[in-house]
Design a protein around this motif. Structure first.
Motif, short mmCIF file in Angstrom:
data_model
loop_
_atom_site.label_atom_id
_atom_site.label_comp_id
_atom_site.label_asym_id
_atom_site.label_seq_id
_atom_site.Cartn_x
_atom_site.Cartn_y
_atom_site.Cartn_z
N ILE A 1 42.70 53.83 43.61
CA ILE A 1 44.12 53.96 43.31
C ILE A 1 44.41 54.04 41.81
N GLY A 2 43.38 53.85 41.01
CA GLY A 2 43.57 53.94 39.56
C GLY A 2 43.94 52.62 38.92
N ALA A 3 43.64 51.50 39.58
CA ALA A 3 43.92 50.18 39.01
C ALA A 3 42.77 49.81 38.07
N TYR A 4 42.89 50.32 36.85
CA TYR A 4 41.78 50.30 35.91
C TYR A 4 41.33 48.90 35.50
N ARG A 5 42.25 48.09 35.03
CA ARG A 5 41.86 46.75 34.56
C ARG A 5 41.33 45.90 35.70
N LEU A 6 41.88 46.08 36.86
CA LEU A 6 41.40 45.32 38.03
C LEU A 6 39.96 45.75 38.36
N LYS A 7 39.71 47.04 38.25
CA LYS A 7 38.36 47.54 38.48
C LYS A 7 37.38 46.91 37.50
N LEU A 8 37.77 46.85 36.24
CA LEU A 8 36.90 46.26 35.22
C LEU A 8 36.61 44.79 35.52
N ALA A 9 37.65 44.08 35.99
CA ALA A 9 37.48 42.67 36.33
C ALA A 9 36.47 42.53 37.46
N CYS A 10 36.48 43.49 38.37
CA CYS A 10 35.50 43.48 39.48
C CYS A 10 34.09 43.71 38.94
N VAL A 11 33.97 44.62 38.00
CA VAL A 11 32.65 44.88 37.39
C VAL A 11 32.12 43.60 36.76
N ASN A 12 33.01 42.87 36.08
CA ASN A 12 32.61 41.61 35.45
C ASN A 12 32.15 40.58 36.47
N LEU A 13 32.84 40.51 37.58
CA LEU A 13 32.44 39.54 38.61
C LEU A 13 31.09 39.92 39.21
N ARG A 14 30.88 41.20 39.39
CA ARG A 14 29.59 41.65 39.93
C ARG A 14 28.46 41.28 38.99
N GLN A 15 28.72 41.45 37.72
CA GLN A 15 27.74 41.12 36.68
C GLN A 15 27.42 39.62 36.72
N ALA A 16 28.47 38.82 36.72
CA ALA A 16 28.31 37.35 36.73
C ALA A 16 27.59 36.90 38.00
N SER A 17 27.89 37.55 39.09
CA SER A 17 27.29 37.22 40.38
C SER A 17 25.80 37.55 40.38
N GLU A 18 25.48 38.70 39.79
CA GLU A 18 24.08 39.12 39.67
C GLU A 18 23.28 38.11 38.84
N GLU A 19 23.94 37.58 37.81
CA GLU A 19 23.28 36.61 36.92
C GLU A 19 23.32 35.21 37.50
N ARG A 20 23.96 35.06 38.66
CA ARG A 20 24.10 33.75 39.31
C ARG A 20 24.75 32.73 38.38
N ASN A 21 25.64 33.20 37.53
CA ASN A 21 26.31 32.33 36.57
C ASN A 21 27.65 31.90 37.14
N MET A 22 27.71 30.68 37.67
CA MET A 22 28.90 30.21 38.38
C MET A 22 30.13 30.13 37.49
N GLU A 23 29.90 29.71 36.25
CA GLU A 23 31.04 29.56 35.34
C GLU A 23 31.68 30.94 35.06
N GLU A 24 30.79 31.89 34.81
CA GLU A 24 31.25 33.26 34.57
C GLU A 24 31.95 33.81 35.80
N CYS A 25 31.38 33.50 36.95
CA CYS A 25 31.97 33.97 38.22
C CYS A 25 33.39 33.45 38.36
N ALA A 26 33.56 32.15 38.07
CA ALA A 26 34.89 31.56 38.21
C ALA A 26 35.88 32.24 37.26
N GLY A 27 35.44 32.45 36.04
CA GLY A 27 36.29 33.12 35.05
C GLY A 27 36.62 34.54 35.46
N ALA A 28 35.60 35.26 35.93
CA ALA A 28 35.79 36.64 36.34
C ALA A 28 36.72 36.72 37.54
N PHE A 29 36.58 35.77 38.45
CA PHE A 29 37.45 35.75 39.62
C PHE A 29 38.91 35.51 39.20
N ASN A 30 39.12 34.61 38.26
CA ASN A 30 40.48 34.37 37.78
C ASN A 30 41.09 35.63 37.16
#
Lengths: 147, 159
Positions: free
Chosen positions: A88-117
């Protein structure tokens, strides 16, 4: 003229969303697909998107709060949200998803929480602006139909 | 014999597990004057075509039932790559194994730009690999594949 003023407001709102990166060019593509034979296309897509996004955000919240986080389930949900945000073109939301995927891959819980927020925040931003846009759109159409 | 399908229009079967993407691809295809059928999984796509999920087709290729398959008039299959259960790649392989449907062009869509994935799909018979979100300009790229398939079909019919 009321319609002209509303159209200006609509144009400015969309422009500001592009300027802030809330939306990208994909949103233009959506608007281009709307025509007299499909006059509610954009609104319908937005509505589907919001229902889907809210469902996914609820699931993400649940998985992140588990004792043992199921990262693969998490990733699958983020992937879905990233896909629909992109569609749909929700650009910043897409980027936030990329960040969560990254944090999840790294198994970094703190980053995941931040990315989810961030995801939650960006979702509410895009949703509320799109809702204003839809209201403006409906108002314009009503006035045009009265003419 | 009266053909059930209007020969001047192309019929595209679109496959995607995402509701939003299904809506988008349907609109994109209809805007480009394609007739569209949309399904949400590879197995539903096979069901629509009349193929089962098994490795071996149960019908022999000269049976009357295959004529019915032809009348569905599916001219192109466009499928998402990442789907639960049967992926777009699995679907591609299954189609290419089918004596009835192997000549139908298959196009794969994906949100992920992974060269090895793209190459594998193209090597295994996909006509095109489109990156999501799919644009109108991408859909316009499909027509040449459809025209070519149709002229091959006609060539075959003459012999």
């Amino acid at each position: 003229m009321a319609i002209a003023a509303l159209k200006t407001q609509r144009r400015n709102l969309v422009q500001s969303m592009f300027d802030e990166g809330v939306l990208d060019n994909q949103f233009n593509q959506l608007q281009d697909l709307q025509d007299s034979s499909n006059p509610n296309f954009v609104e319908e897509v937005i509505s589907l998107f919001c229902n889907d996004a809210e469902r996914i955000i609820t699931e993400l919240n649940r998985y992140l709060n588990d004792q043992n986080v199921d990262f693969s389930k998490l990733d699958s949900y983020v992937h879905q949200l990233k896909g629909s945000s992109s569609s749909i073109g929700a650009y910043r939301l897409k980027l936030a998803c990329v960040n969560l995927r990254q944090a999840s891959e790294e198994r970094n819980m703190e980053e995941c929480a931040g990315a989810f927020n961030s995801i939650r925040r960006e979702y509410y931003v895009v949703r509320s602006k799109l809702q204003v846009l839809i209201q403006l759109e409906r108002h314009i159409v009503n006035l045009e139909n009265q003419q | 014999m009266e053909m059930a399908v209007d020969k001047t229009q192309f019929h595209v079967l679109a496959v995607d597990d995402s509701l939003i993407d299904r809506k988008l691809i349907e609109r994109l295809l209809k805007t480009s004057s394609f007739q569209v059928t949309v399904v949400d999984s590879g197995s539903k796509a096979l069901e629509f075509l009349g193929l089962n999920d098994d490795e071996h087709e149960q019908r022999d290729s000269n049976s009357d039932e295959d004529q019915d398959h032809q009348d569905l008039g599916v001219n192109l299959i466009i499928t998402d790559y990442c789907m639960p259960g049967m992926t777009g790649y699995d679907l591609l392989k299954r189609i290419k194994k089918s004596s009835c449907f192997r000549d139908i062009p298959v196009v794969i869509m994906s949100s992920e730009n992974i060269p090895s994935r793209i190459n594998r799909c193209l090597e295994d018979g996909a006509e095109e690999f489109l990156l999501k979100p799919v644009q109108l300009s991408d859909v316009n790229k499909l027509r040449p594949h459809l025209m070519k398939a149709r002229s091959n079909e006609r060539l075959f019919d003459q012999h």
